[in-house]
Design a protein around this motif. Structure first.
Motif, PDB file in Angstrom:
ATOM      1  N   PRO A  98       0.835  -1.215   0.000  1.00 24.66           N
ATOM      2  CA  PRO A  98       0.000   0.000   0.000  1.00 24.66           C
ATOM      3  C   PRO A  98       0.864   1.259   0.000  1.00 24.66           C
ATOM      4  O   PRO A  98       1.951   1.295   0.581  1.00 24.66           O
ATOM      5  CB  PRO A  98      -0.797  -0.125   1.290  1.00 24.66           C
ATOM      6  CG  PRO A  98       0.024  -0.993   2.172  1.00 24.66           C
ATOM      7  CD  PRO A  98       0.735  -1.951   1.279  1.00 24.66           C
ATOM      8  N   GLU A  99       0.356   2.321  -0.618  1.00 27.85           N
ATOM      9  CA  GLU A  99       1.099   3.570  -0.657  1.00 27.85           C
ATOM     10  C   GLU A  99       0.984   4.259   0.710  1.00 27.85           C
ATOM     11  O   GLU A  99      -0.073   4.249   1.352  1.00 27.85           O
ATOM     12  CB  GLU A  99       0.526   4.469  -1.747  1.00 27.85           C
ATOM     13  CG  GLU A  99       0.720   3.904  -3.149  1.00 27.85           C
ATOM     14  CD  GLU A  99       0.213   4.857  -4.208  1.00 27.85           C
ATOM     15  OE1 GLU A  99      -0.188   5.979  -3.840  1.00 27.85           O
ATOM     16  OE2 GLU A  99       0.213   4.465  -5.387  1.00 27.85           O
ATOM     17  N   PRO A 100       2.026   4.982   1.289  1.00 26.12           N
ATOM     18  CA  PRO A 100       1.982   5.665   2.606  1.00 26.12           C
ATOM     19  C   PRO A 100       1.022   6.859   2.590  1.00 26.12           C
ATOM     20  O   PRO A 100       0.853   7.520   1.569  1.00 26.12           O
ATOM     21  CB  PRO A 100       3.430   6.099   2.823  1.00 26.12           C
ATOM     22  CG  PRO A 100       4.016   6.173   1.449  1.00 26.12           C
ATOM     23  CD  PRO A 100       3.349   5.103   0.642  1.00 26.12           C
ATOM     24  N   THR A 101       0.337   7.216   3.890  1.00 26.84           N
ATOM     25  CA  THR A 101      -0.599   8.339   4.003  1.00 26.84           C
ATOM     26  C   THR A 101       0.190   9.646   4.101  1.00 26.84           C
ATOM     27  O   THR A 101       1.084   9.785   4.958  1.00 26.84           O
ATOM     28  CB  THR A 101      -1.479   8.182   5.245  1.00 26.84           C
ATOM     29  OG1 THR A 101      -2.167   6.929   5.164  1.00 26.84           O
ATOM     30  CG2 THR A 101      -2.488   9.324   5.360  1.00 26.84           C
ATOM     31  N   PRO A 102      -0.118  10.699   3.348  1.00 27.28           N
ATOM     32  CA  PRO A 102       0.671  11.948   3.384  1.00 27.28           C
ATOM     33  C   PRO A 102       0.383  12.775   4.640  1.00 27.28           C
ATOM     34  O   PRO A 102      -0.720  12.776   5.165  1.00 27.28           O
ATOM     35  CB  PRO A 102       0.216  12.671   2.123  1.00 27.28           C
ATOM     36  CG  PRO A 102      -1.144  12.127   1.829  1.00 27.28           C
ATOM     37  CD  PRO A 102      -1.129  10.696   2.305  1.00 27.28           C
ATOM     38  N   THR A 103       1.356  13.587   5.252  1.00 26.51           N
ATOM     39  CA  THR A 103       1.215  14.491   6.449  1.00 26.51           C
ATOM     40  C   THR A 103       0.630  15.826   6.008  1.00 26.51           C
ATOM     41  O   THR A 103       1.122  16.438   5.059  1.00 26.51           O
ATOM     42  CB  THR A 103       2.579  14.716   7.103  1.00 26.51           C
ATOM     43  OG1 THR A 103       3.125  13.445   7.470  1.00 26.51           O
ATOM     44  CG2 THR A 103       2.456  15.606   8.344  1.00 26.51           C
ATOM     45  N   PRO A 104      -0.478  16.417   6.794  1.00 18.82           N
ATOM     46  CA  PRO A 104      -1.082  17.695   6.371  1.00 18.82           C
ATOM     47  C   PRO A 104      -0.107  18.863   6.592  1.00 18.82           C
ATOM     48  O   PRO A 104       0.663  18.886   7.553  1.00 18.82           O
ATOM     49  CB  PRO A 104      -2.304  17.827   7.262  1.00 18.82           C
ATOM     50  CG  PRO A 104      -2.233  16.733   8.261  1.00 18.82           C
ATOM     51  CD  PRO A 104      -1.155  15.792   7.906  1.00 18.82           C
TER      52      PRO A 104
END
Length: 587
Positions: A556-562
């Protein structure tokens, strides 16, 4: 005997009309079935171009020289049904045929009836021609092998009284390097013998002075052009092809009919020589036709011989039987050893076809030529590259074919075996070519092939095939994705191969190992299902190997930081609950 068609033979003073009358008298004395004299051109020679229009391509008959014109006696030699070859002389002397000469005629009939039964060749026809041509080999002056004790040669064919034929054999057969001469007991011209000569007694030579060879060749010549000698027209054509003379035809037919009514065997060398020949008379004013080079001795005036007393019967001196060729002794051939032949494609058959030749007593016969022939839809060949070979039996009576090399075509074929020159039943060996085999398949890389769903496997599978420890080249392997390690069911999902047109398949066949036994599989593709999968490779001969493959889902691709908004202030905003006290200026 007939030679070049453009020539015309000059015959002796014997009148064709006299011959015709004699034949008619013979017919009248011997009953139904006799040959009546022809009514056309009864004067003797045929017109140029008449007679047999289907003479063999060289345009010549066996000979074109002199012949005996004496006709048989008017009395029947033996009653129909009497023994044809009693051991002692019986009946008129003219009906006797020397033992070896008679055996040669009968063997030729038997041989040709086995190979060309539609010709219906009777040995009596050969005897009639032999009588007219050479007086049955000069009364049977032959040795144990059937060869005349001295060469029988007709006069030089120099155009003087006969056809003009220049030398064609450099004198090899007739000793004449200027003109040809008719040779042997059946009087073959050398050029005709070159085409029709036979080795009927199995001595390795084609000798026109050998009665066995000459009789066989004469029989084949008479049967040429698909003749059926049971048909009168074909019989006449056959005799006329031998000598294009109506007088000759009538003379041969008279002896043919005479021998058909009975004959007997006499010792070699004691046969009665005919008297008159057609070259005994003046054929051109002031000139006599030359006699044969080695004519028979003149017959002296006979002296009356007193009859033997009953107590002392005359018994002819027995003669040694003619030498029989090895092939003539064989009654059957038998297979020896294994009857089944097997080899893998491209290999050599371990067993060689072998036969045994035996005689009537079951004893082995040496020196017999046997023919081995490969038949069927196969590219197998004997080691020398041929489909057919001839071998000779040894002292044990056995003959073996060379080793057989299997081709690439698999399946069955037959090796048939026959005795050369005989019509004995053939024996056959069944042979089979199987696929190239490997008893072991080994994977060359132990790494487990892996891929994610929908992707191509990065690693290619490589294996090596061996058989008996040696590299197995050209072995056809099969690769199949299976559902379990102990099963053979083909998978319906998971990894797959692609065909040339992009179609997904889970079984590939016809994958062949290279010269060193190696094989690299085509590219493999993962399906949409994750898990562990099995690929099995198999080979003819029992070799097999199973390879485990793994398919996983993509990571799975990593979740981006806001990140903060770009218009926000760095100073804190006042709290809404805090009020700024209002300042009242002082007065």
């Amino acid at each position: 005997m007939a030679a070049h068609l453009g020539r015309r033979l000059r015959r002796g003073a014997t009148s064709g009309a006299v011959v015709a009358a004699a034949v008619a008298a013979l017919a009248a004395s011997q009953g139904p079935g006799s040959i009546p004299p022809p009514t056309d051109n009864a004067g003797g020679d045929l017109p140029i171009g008449a007679g047999d229009t289907t003479t063999p391509p060289d345009g010549s008959g066996p000979g074109d020289s002199s012949y005996y014109t004496e006709l048989p006696p008017l009395n029947t030699p033996n009653k129909p049904g009497a023994p044809a070859d009693p051991p002692l002389i019986t009946g008129p002397a003219q009906a006797g045929i020397p033992a070896t000469v008679l055996a040669a005629y009968q063997r030729a009939e038997q041989s040709i009836r086995s190979t060309d039964p539609s010709c219906n060749l009777p040995w009596q026809l050969l005897a009639g021609i032999g009588k007219v041509e050479s007086g049955q080999a000069r009364g049977g002056a032959v040795d144990a092998n059937g060869t005349t004790t001295s060469a029988i040669l007709g006069p030089a064919l120099n155009g003087v009284g006969f056809a003009n034929i220049s030398d064609t054999d450099d004198g090899a057969y007739d000793g004449d390097k200027v003109h040809d001469r008719a040779v042997g007991p059946m009087q073959f011209i050398p050029s005709t013998w070159a085409t029709w000569g036979q080795d009927a007694n199995g001595d390795g030579k084609k000798d026109p002075n050998n009665i066995y060879d000459a009789a066989q060749a004469a029989g084949l010549y008479l049967c040429a052009n698909d003749r059926n000698l049971a048909v009168k027209a074909d019989l006449d054509r056959a005799i006329l092809s031998y000598n294009r003379s109506r007088e000759y035809l009538n003379t041969v037919l008279s002896w043919f009919e005479y021998y058909k009514r009975g004959t007997h065997q006499v010792p070699d060398g004691t046969g009665v020589l005919p008297g008159a020949r057609n070259d005994d008379r003046v054929t051109t004013p002031g000139r006599t036709t030359p006699p044969a080079t080695t004519p028979a001795k003149p017959t002296p005036t006979p002296t009356p011989t007193p009859k033997p007393t009953p107590s002392k019967p005359v018994t002819p001196k027995p003669t040694d039987p003619p030498t029989t060729s090895p092939a003539a002794k064989v009654v059957r051939i038998e297979k020896t050893g294994s009857g089944t032949l097997t080899a893998t494609a491209g290999g050599t058959f371990a067993t060689r076809p072998t036969v045994l030749a035996v005689d009537l007593a079951g004893k082995p016969v040496a020196g017999v030529q046997v023919r081995f022939r490969i038949t069927g839809d196969t590219d197998a060949r004997f080691g020398i590259g041929a489909r057919e070979i001839t071998a000779t039996t040894g002292s044990t009576g056995k003959a073996a074919a060379p080793s057989i090399k299997a081709g690439e075509r698999t399946g069955g074929f037959t090796v048939g075996v026959t005795v050369v020159g005989r019509s004995l039943n053939a024996v056959s060996f069944a042979a089979t070519v199987t696929e190239r085999a490997a008893d072991t398949l080994t994977r060359l890389d132990a790494k487990e092939p892996a891929a994610t769903t929908g992707a191509q496997f990065a690693d290619r599978v490589r294996v090596k095939a061996t058989h008996g420890g040696a590299a197995a080249a050209g072995v056809a392997l099969t690769a199949t994705f299976v559902t379990s390690a102990d099963g053979s069911q083909t998978a319906t999902d998971g990894p797959f191969f692609k065909t040339a047109d992009g179609t997904a398949v889970r079984t590939l066949t016809g994958l062949k190992t290279d010269a060193d036994g190696f094989l690299t599989l085509p590219a493999m593709y993962a399906g949409e299902k994750t898990g562990t999968f099995l690929l099995r490779l198999t080979a003819p001969g029992g070799g097999t190997v199973t390879v485990q493959l793994k398919v996983t889902a993509p990571a799975p691709e990593p979740t981006p930081t806001p990140t903060p908004s770009p218009d926000s202030s760095s100073s804190p905003s006042p709290s809404p609950s805090t009020s700024t006290p209002e300042t009242t200026p002082s007065s």
